[in-house]
Design a protein around this motif. Structure first.
Motif, PDB file in Angstrom:
ATOM      1  N   TYR A  12       0.859  -1.185   0.000  1.00 37.74           N
ATOM      2  CA  TYR A  12       0.000   0.000   0.000  1.00 37.74           C
ATOM      3  C   TYR A  12       0.894   1.233   0.000  1.00 37.74           C
ATOM      4  O   TYR A  12       1.683   1.413   0.932  1.00 37.74           O
ATOM      5  CB  TYR A  12      -0.918  -0.046   1.220  1.00 37.74           C
ATOM      6  N   LEU A  15       4.417   1.288   1.538  1.00 39.68           N
ATOM      7  CA  LEU A  15       4.546   0.195   2.497  1.00 39.68           C
ATOM      8  C   LEU A  15       4.489  -1.149   1.765  1.00 39.68           C
ATOM      9  O   LEU A  15       3.431  -1.558   1.295  1.00 39.68           O
ATOM     10  CB  LEU A  15       3.404   0.304   3.510  1.00 39.68           C
ATOM     11  N   ILE A  17       4.176  -4.962   1.614  1.00 41.92           N
ATOM     12  CA  ILE A  17       3.658  -6.016   2.490  1.00 41.92           C
ATOM     13  C   ILE A  17       4.108  -7.395   2.003  1.00 41.92           C
ATOM     14  O   ILE A  17       4.513  -8.241   2.787  1.00 41.92           O
ATOM     15  CB  ILE A  17       2.105  -5.978   2.529  1.00 41.92           C
ATOM     16  N   ALA A  36      -0.571 -15.740  10.503  1.00 37.72           N
ATOM     17  CA  ALA A  36      -1.080 -14.864  11.564  1.00 37.72           C
ATOM     18  C   ALA A  36      -1.747 -13.621  10.971  1.00 37.72           C
ATOM     19  O   ALA A  36      -1.594 -13.332   9.771  1.00 37.72           O
ATOM     20  CB  ALA A  36       0.066 -14.451  12.472  1.00 37.72           C
ATOM     21  N   ASN A  37      -2.443 -12.884  11.813  1.00 42.04           N
ATOM     22  CA  ASN A  37      -2.991 -11.584  11.408  1.00 42.04           C
ATOM     23  C   ASN A  37      -1.877 -10.718  10.856  1.00 42.04           C
ATOM     24  O   ASN A  37      -0.814 -10.632  11.465  1.00 42.04           O
ATOM     25  CB  ASN A  37      -3.554 -10.831  12.626  1.00 42.04           C
ATOM     26  N   GLY A  38      -2.153 -10.085   9.732  1.00 40.80           N
ATOM     27  CA  GLY A  38      -1.166  -9.152   9.190  1.00 40.80           C
ATOM     28  C   GLY A  38      -0.056  -9.800   8.372  1.00 40.80           C
ATOM     29  O   GLY A  38       0.854  -9.120   7.906  1.00 40.80           O
ATOM     30  N   ALA A  39      -0.120 -11.114   8.166  1.00 49.10           N
ATOM     31  CA  ALA A  39       0.945 -11.800   7.415  1.00 49.10           C
ATOM     32  C   ALA A  39       0.933 -11.446   5.934  1.00 49.10           C
ATOM     33  O   ALA A  39       1.930 -11.640   5.231  1.00 49.10           O
ATOM     34  CB  ALA A  39       0.815 -13.308   7.583  1.00 49.10           C
ATOM     35  N   GLY A  40      -0.213 -10.951   5.443  1.00 41.43           N
ATOM     36  CA  GLY A  40      -0.287 -10.576   4.032  1.00 41.43           C
ATOM     37  C   GLY A  40      -1.204 -11.466   3.206  1.00 41.43           C
ATOM     38  O   GLY A  40      -1.194 -11.411   1.970  1.00 41.43           O
ATOM     39  N   LYS A  41      -2.036 -12.237   3.874  1.00 42.79           N
ATOM     40  CA  LYS A  41      -2.911 -13.174   3.146  1.00 42.79           C
ATOM     41  C   LYS A  41      -3.932 -12.416   2.296  1.00 42.79           C
ATOM     42  O   LYS A  41      -4.118 -12.706   1.117  1.00 42.79           O
ATOM     43  CB  LYS A  41      -3.636 -14.098   4.146  1.00 42.79           C
ATOM     44  N   THR A  42      -4.604 -11.456   2.921  1.00 41.66           N
ATOM     45  CA  THR A  42      -5.594 -10.671   2.176  1.00 41.66           C
ATOM     46  C   THR A  42      -4.915  -9.876   1.064  1.00 41.66           C
ATOM     47  O   THR A  42      -5.445  -9.780  -0.055  1.00 41.66           O
ATOM     48  CB  THR A  42      -6.329  -9.713   3.144  1.00 41.66           C
ATOM     49  N   THR A  43      -3.742  -9.338   1.357  1.00 44.46           N
ATOM     50  CA  THR A  43      -3.005  -8.574   0.342  1.00 44.46           C
ATOM     51  C   THR A  43      -2.677  -9.467  -0.856  1.00 44.46           C
ATOM     52  O   THR A  43      -2.736  -9.025  -2.011  1.00 44.46           O
ATOM     53  CB  THR A  43      -1.731  -7.971   0.966  1.00 44.46           C
ATOM     54  N   GLN A  84     -13.372 -10.711   1.902  1.00 40.71           N
ATOM     55  CA  GLN A  84     -13.705 -11.045   3.289  1.00 40.71           C
ATOM     56  C   GLN A  84     -15.006 -10.370   3.731  1.00 40.71           C
ATOM     57  O   GLN A  84     -15.791 -10.950   4.466  1.00 40.71           O
ATOM     58  CB  GLN A  84     -12.544 -10.598   4.181  1.00 40.71           C
ATOM     59  N   GLU A 160     -11.160 -15.787   3.890  1.00 38.13           N
ATOM     60  CA  GLU A 160     -11.768 -16.126   5.188  1.00 38.13           C
ATOM     61  C   GLU A 160     -13.261 -16.456   5.082  1.00 38.13           C
ATOM     62  O   GLU A 160     -14.095 -15.793   5.720  1.00 38.13           O
ATOM     63  CB  GLU A 160     -11.563 -14.981   6.184  1.00 38.13           C
ATOM     64  N   GLN A 192      -8.111 -18.130   8.722  1.00 35.49           N
ATOM     65  CA  GLN A 192      -7.613 -18.112  10.096  1.00 35.49           C
ATOM     66  C   GLN A 192      -7.893 -19.470  10.733  1.00 35.49           C
ATOM     67  O   GLN A 192      -7.184 -19.913  11.626  1.00 35.49           O
ATOM     68  CB  GLN A 192      -8.389 -17.067  10.927  1.00 35.49           C
TER      69      GLN A 192
HETATM   70  P1  ATP Z   1      -5.773 -10.557   8.588  1.00 30.92           P
HETATM   71  O1  ATP Z   1      -6.086 -11.957   8.871  1.00 30.92           O
HETATM   72  O2  ATP Z   1      -5.604  -9.740   9.820  1.00 30.92           O
HETATM   73  O3  ATP Z   1      -6.636  -9.927   7.548  1.00 30.92           O
HETATM   74  P2  ATP Z   1      -3.730 -10.821   6.574  1.00 30.92           P
HETATM   75  O4  ATP Z   1      -2.673 -11.877   6.613  1.00 30.92           O
HETATM   76  O5  ATP Z   1      -4.832 -11.014   5.617  1.00 30.92           O
HETATM   77  O6  ATP Z   1      -4.281 -10.609   8.026  1.00 30.92           O
HETATM   78  P3  ATP Z   1      -3.343  -8.290   5.297  1.00 30.92           P
HETATM   79  O7  ATP Z   1      -4.762  -7.888   5.483  1.00 30.92           O
HETATM   80  O8  ATP Z   1      -2.872  -8.675   3.966  1.00 30.92           O
HETATM   81  O9  ATP Z   1      -2.987  -9.477   6.307  1.00 30.92           O
HETATM   82  O10 ATP Z   1      -2.449  -7.124   5.887  1.00 30.92           O
HETATM   83  C1  ATP Z   1      -1.032  -7.129   5.814  1.00 30.92           C
HETATM   84  C2  ATP Z   1      -0.523  -5.801   6.308  1.00 30.92           C
HETATM   85  O11 ATP Z   1      -0.950  -4.765   5.420  1.00 30.92           O
HETATM   86  C3  ATP Z   1      -0.995  -5.408   7.683  1.00 30.92           C
HETATM   87  O12 ATP Z   1       0.097  -4.865   8.396  1.00 30.92           O
HETATM   88  C4  ATP Z   1      -2.041  -4.332   7.407  1.00 30.92           C
HETATM   89  O13 ATP Z   1      -2.082  -3.391   8.452  1.00 30.92           O
HETATM   90  C5  ATP Z   1      -1.532  -3.707   6.129  1.00 30.92           C
HETATM   91  N1  ATP Z   1      -2.625  -3.142   5.331  1.00 30.92           N
HETATM   92  C6  ATP Z   1      -3.727  -3.799   4.906  1.00 30.92           C
HETATM   93  N2  ATP Z   1      -4.526  -2.982   4.169  1.00 30.92           N
HETATM   94  C7  ATP Z   1      -3.905  -1.781   4.130  1.00 30.92           C
HETATM   95  C8  ATP Z   1      -4.215  -0.511   3.529  1.00 30.92           C
HETATM   96  N3  ATP Z   1      -5.317  -0.344   2.790  1.00 30.92           N
HETATM   97  N4  ATP Z   1      -3.328   0.503   3.719  1.00 30.92           N
HETATM   98  C9  ATP Z   1      -2.209   0.306   4.432  1.00 30.92           C
HETATM   99  N5  ATP Z   1      -1.855  -0.840   5.020  1.00 30.92           N
HETATM  100  C10 ATP Z   1      -2.686  -1.876   4.881  1.00 30.92           C
END
Ligand code: ATP
Length: 234
Positions: A12, A15, A17, A36-43, A84, A160, A192
């Motif tokens: 993003y 940043l 990821i 884990a949360n924040g690992a980057g799965k959604t990204t 999600q 998810e 998760q």
């Molecule tokens: P979760 O299960 O919590 O959704 P995840 O593995 O899917 O976790 P992501 O959602 O990909 O993780 O997020 C990865 C990182 O990117 C996190 O640190 C999050 O804060 C950051 N992030 C996600 N969306 C944005 C955004 N729109 N702008 C800036 N940072 C973002």
């Protein structure tokens, strides 16, 4: 290989990821991404759907590069994402949401697609005139998956799918995912709920801080001491 992600960097603004993320999904597989949360799965899934574009690396779908494609072009290529938050049209009826999902498809195919979705999720047929926002969480998840199926995906990506659902509904959604694969589609799931995801997965990847740190069959990862400790709470 149906889907290949090669050395993708994405994030993003400034940043980053995903750091050189690589993974692949074969035709007919169910593959899970856990972490884990924040690992980057959604990204990762957002990059595959064209909602964000990698700064480097490649996303190949049936050998065709999609890393610069628009979301609608990606849907037309056969890679369809269920977000999600489900992103339903809340004020519209179930049937209207489903028909909307077929916007890339010829009108003549809509009826057969609807039958297939109703066969998978009979509740959507009995509730077809109900407004989407008045459905339960589990029903909304089924509707979101059903709407994605209306686009005739070769590969479905699910972010998810079990989130916020009662255990019996989680079981129903996972059973539906297996049926979708048995009907010929390929599925990439972010979860998760690692134990249930691994149980239905042919293969899986563990993501940490934007990179793959472990990969194996669903069974191998479910048996791995590291995964059991970090992700299965054992
Ligand atoms: P979760 O299960 O919590 O959704 P995840 O593995 O899917 O976790 P992501 O959602 O990909 O993780 O997020 C990865 C990182 O990117 C996190 O640190 C999050 O804060 C950051 N992030 C996600 N969306 C944005 C955004 N729109 N702008 C800036 N940072 C973002």
């Amino acid at each position: 290989m149906l889907l290949e992600v090669k050395n993708v960097r994405a994030g993003y603004r400034k940043l980053e990821i995903l750091h050189e993320l690589s993974l692949h999904v074969g035709s007919g597989e169910i593959v899970s991404l856990i972490g884990a949360n924040g690992a980057g799965k959604t990204t990762t899934l957002r990059s595959l759907a064209g909602l964000i574009h990698p700064s480097s690396g490649e996303i190949l779908f049936e050998g065709v590069p999609l890393q610069s494609a628009r979301p609608d072009q990606i849907v037309r290529a056969g890679l369809v994402h269920v977000a999600q938050d489900r992103a339903l049209f809340g004020g519209l009826q179930v049937i209207e949401n489903l028909v909307m999902g077929a916007y890339t498809q010829p009108k003549s195919s809509v009826r057969a697609s609807l039958e297939r979705v109703f066969d998978l999720f009979p509740i959507l047929q009995s509730r077809r005139t109900q407004r989407a926002e008045t459905m339960s969480g589990g029903q909304q998840q089924m509707l979101a998956i059903g709407r994605a199926l209306m686009a005739q995906p070769k590969c479905l990506t699910l972010d998810e799918p079990s989130i916020g659902l009662a255990p019996n509904l989680v079981a129903q959604v996972f059973a539906a995912i297996q049926k979708i694969r048995d009907d010929g589609a390929t599925v990439l799931i972010v979860e998760q709920n690692a134990s249930q995801a691994l149980a239905i997965s042919d293969r899986a990847y563990v993501l940490e801080s934007g990179s793959v740190v472990l990969e194996g069959t669903g069974q191998e990862l479910a048996d791995s001491a590291e995964v059991r400790k970090a992700y299965l709470g054992m």
